[in-house]
Enzyme design. Structure first.
Site, short mmCIF file in Angstrom:
data_model
loop_
_atom_site.label_atom_id
_atom_site.label_comp_id
_atom_site.label_asym_id
_atom_site.label_seq_id
_atom_site.Cartn_x
_atom_site.Cartn_y
_atom_site.Cartn_z
N GLY A 52 8.90 22.91 -5.12
CA GLY A 52 8.36 21.38 -4.17
C GLY A 52 7.38 21.73 -3.38
O GLY A 52 7.47 22.65 -2.56
N LEU A 235 10.65 15.26 -2.24
CA LEU A 235 9.72 15.28 -2.94
C LEU A 235 9.46 16.38 -3.86
O LEU A 235 8.45 17.38 -4.46
CB LEU A 235 8.18 15.35 -2.18
N ASP A 236 10.27 17.16 -3.81
CA ASP A 236 10.82 18.60 -4.53
C ASP A 236 10.49 18.95 -6.27
O ASP A 236 11.81 19.10 -6.93
CB ASP A 236 11.92 19.35 -3.95
N THR A 237 9.66 17.97 -6.66
CA THR A 237 9.24 18.13 -7.69
C THR A 237 9.14 19.61 -8.00
O THR A 237 8.58 20.80 -6.78
CB THR A 237 7.84 17.05 -8.16
N VAL A 238 9.11 20.50 -9.36
CA VAL A 238 8.94 21.68 -9.86
C VAL A 238 8.09 21.99 -10.60
O VAL A 238 7.26 20.49 -11.48
CB VAL A 238 10.28 22.20 -10.25
#
Length: 422
Positions: A52, A235-238
């Protein structure tokens, strides 16, 4: 890490005074002839993952790096077993989703109703097929559903000539997943102590904000409160991108979405050209490219950042091309002209084949350039080749004193994959 940024410094400073840049070549990635000859023919590949673009506290840095290492290892294990890039990238995403420290799958952010709804997508650069799910609940690994959509689409049309779906949302996505063998998971089992406490904390903030009296000062406070709730820390999408030894690329991304999002909201992780992109080299494009993004979904959707970065990677200088794409197509995009802070990050790779003239023309391989860039406070990445013993990880941060959303960091490296031809 050996820095190679000095020669580029004057050029970069002309475009953005506050940008951080570093470009390195790590000699451990350049395999000698002896190590190459001890490998299986054609076995190899490279993976780059991210946990992220947002804010990664020092107290949790070890956990973020550890999950990136595990994700890289999962992908490399697939590559070493002869799997294609799309299979390897899916394996990396499952590992990232299973971590309680990431905002994807297990431990995802809760929405306004206190429920978990996830987005995910995957793209195969060889077939150019794409699969995605949005606002899906009750599935532990949304990337498995997206990957199954992709594989089913590759089989061709359904009965009566119907076109198979590539993007499903909500209950329909859940029901399709279960009917195609993806096991359901009760939503309450996907929440963690951390995600539940964050939801309660954010809910209290919202309730306090709603009780404030109207007026200029109170309106300002409400805006500040809202900004903190959905700031760069959330906002720590992977995501992950992979190239296999055959030169195929694949990309994937998964997210629980913004904290306290409206039920039914679908972020960039499910949108075509916004969350991820992968495209093998062809007559028009000399490079195979793969991209995975993270950040504020609405910003990434309105700029289609994944596809824009992929297109930019066909330029001669990958580093400069990504810098200009992030500056011109994202931070300064006319589609985001009303935004004070444009928050996002990308990981990208491009590769092309080569044949070694020395010491033997039987040595062939691929030259891989990999980069990451972000406008958020930090971004955690990991990378590994199938010819390496362990993954490397790094938390990239904006320089002290720079403003997230208005400045960017860009780093990267070069990896040469080799194998012996028949």
């Amino acid at each position: 890490m050996i820095s190679d940024a000095g020669a580029m410094e004057s050029l970069l400073m002309k475009t953005a005074e506050e940008q951080q840049t570093s470009f390195f070549k790590d000699s451990s990635w350049h395999n000698n002839q002896e190590s190459t000859q001890n490998q299986k023919l054609g076995v190899g590949g490279f993976v780059l993952v991210h946990a992220g673009a947002g804010y990664h506290s020092e107290s949790k840095a070890k956990e973020y790096k550890h999950v990136c290492k595990r994700a890289c290892q999962q992908a490399v294990d697939q590559l070493r077993a002869g799997a294609l890039a799309v299979e390897a990238v899916a394996a990396a995403l499952v590992e990232l989703e299973d971590s309680p420290f990431t905002n994807a799958g297990l431990g995802s952010n809760l929405n306004l109703s206190g429920e978990i709804e996830c987005d995910a997508s995957i793209m195969d650069g060889k077939s150019l097929h794409y699969g995605a799910v949005g606002a899906i609940s009750g599935i532990k690994n949304p990337i498995m559903v997206a990957n199954r959509l992709l594989s089913e689409a590759q089989k061709g049309k359904l009965s009566a000539g119907r076109i198979p779906p590539c993007f499903l949302v909500g209950q329909g996505a859940h029901d399709w997943a279960v009917s195609h063998g993806v096991p359901p998971c009760p939503s309450e089992k996907m929440a963690t102590k951390f995600s539940l406490s964050a939801y309660k904390r954010n809910k209290r903030k919202m309730e306090l904000a709603e009780k404030m009296e109207t007026g200029h000062n109170q309106t300002k406070k409400r805006r500040q409160s809202s900004g903190n709730e959905n700031g760069s820390g959330c906002l720590d999408t992977v995501g992950a991108i992979v190239v296999d030894m055959q030169g195929n690329v694949a990309a994937a991304v998964s997210s629980g979405g913004l904290a306290m999002k409206h039920p039914g909201r679908v972020g960039q992780a499910a949108h075509y050209g916004c969350g991820c992109w992968a495209e093998n080299a062809c007559n028009m494009n000399p490079y195979s490219t793969a991209v995975s993004t993270s950040g504020c979904g609405e910003h990434l959707i309105r700029t289609m950042l994944a596809r824009e970065c992929s297109t930019a990677m066909q330029s001669e200088d990958a580093h400069q091309a990504l810098l200009e794409a992030m500056q011109n197509k994202f931070i300064s995009s006319p589609f985001l002209g009303s935004e004070d802070r444009v928050l996002g990050g990308v990981i990208v790779l491009r590769c092309c084949r080569f044949v070694e003239p020395q010491p033997s023309p039987n040595i062939q391989g691929a030259l891989v350039e990999f980069l990451w860039s972000h406008t958020t406070e930090s971004m955690c990445v990991g990378y590994m080749s199938a010819q390496d013993s362990k993954a490397k990880t790094h938390i990239s941060r904006l320089p002290p004193g720079t403003v997230p959303g208005q400045s960017l960091a860009i780093e990267g490296g070069v990896c040469r994959l080799t194998s012996t031809r028949d």
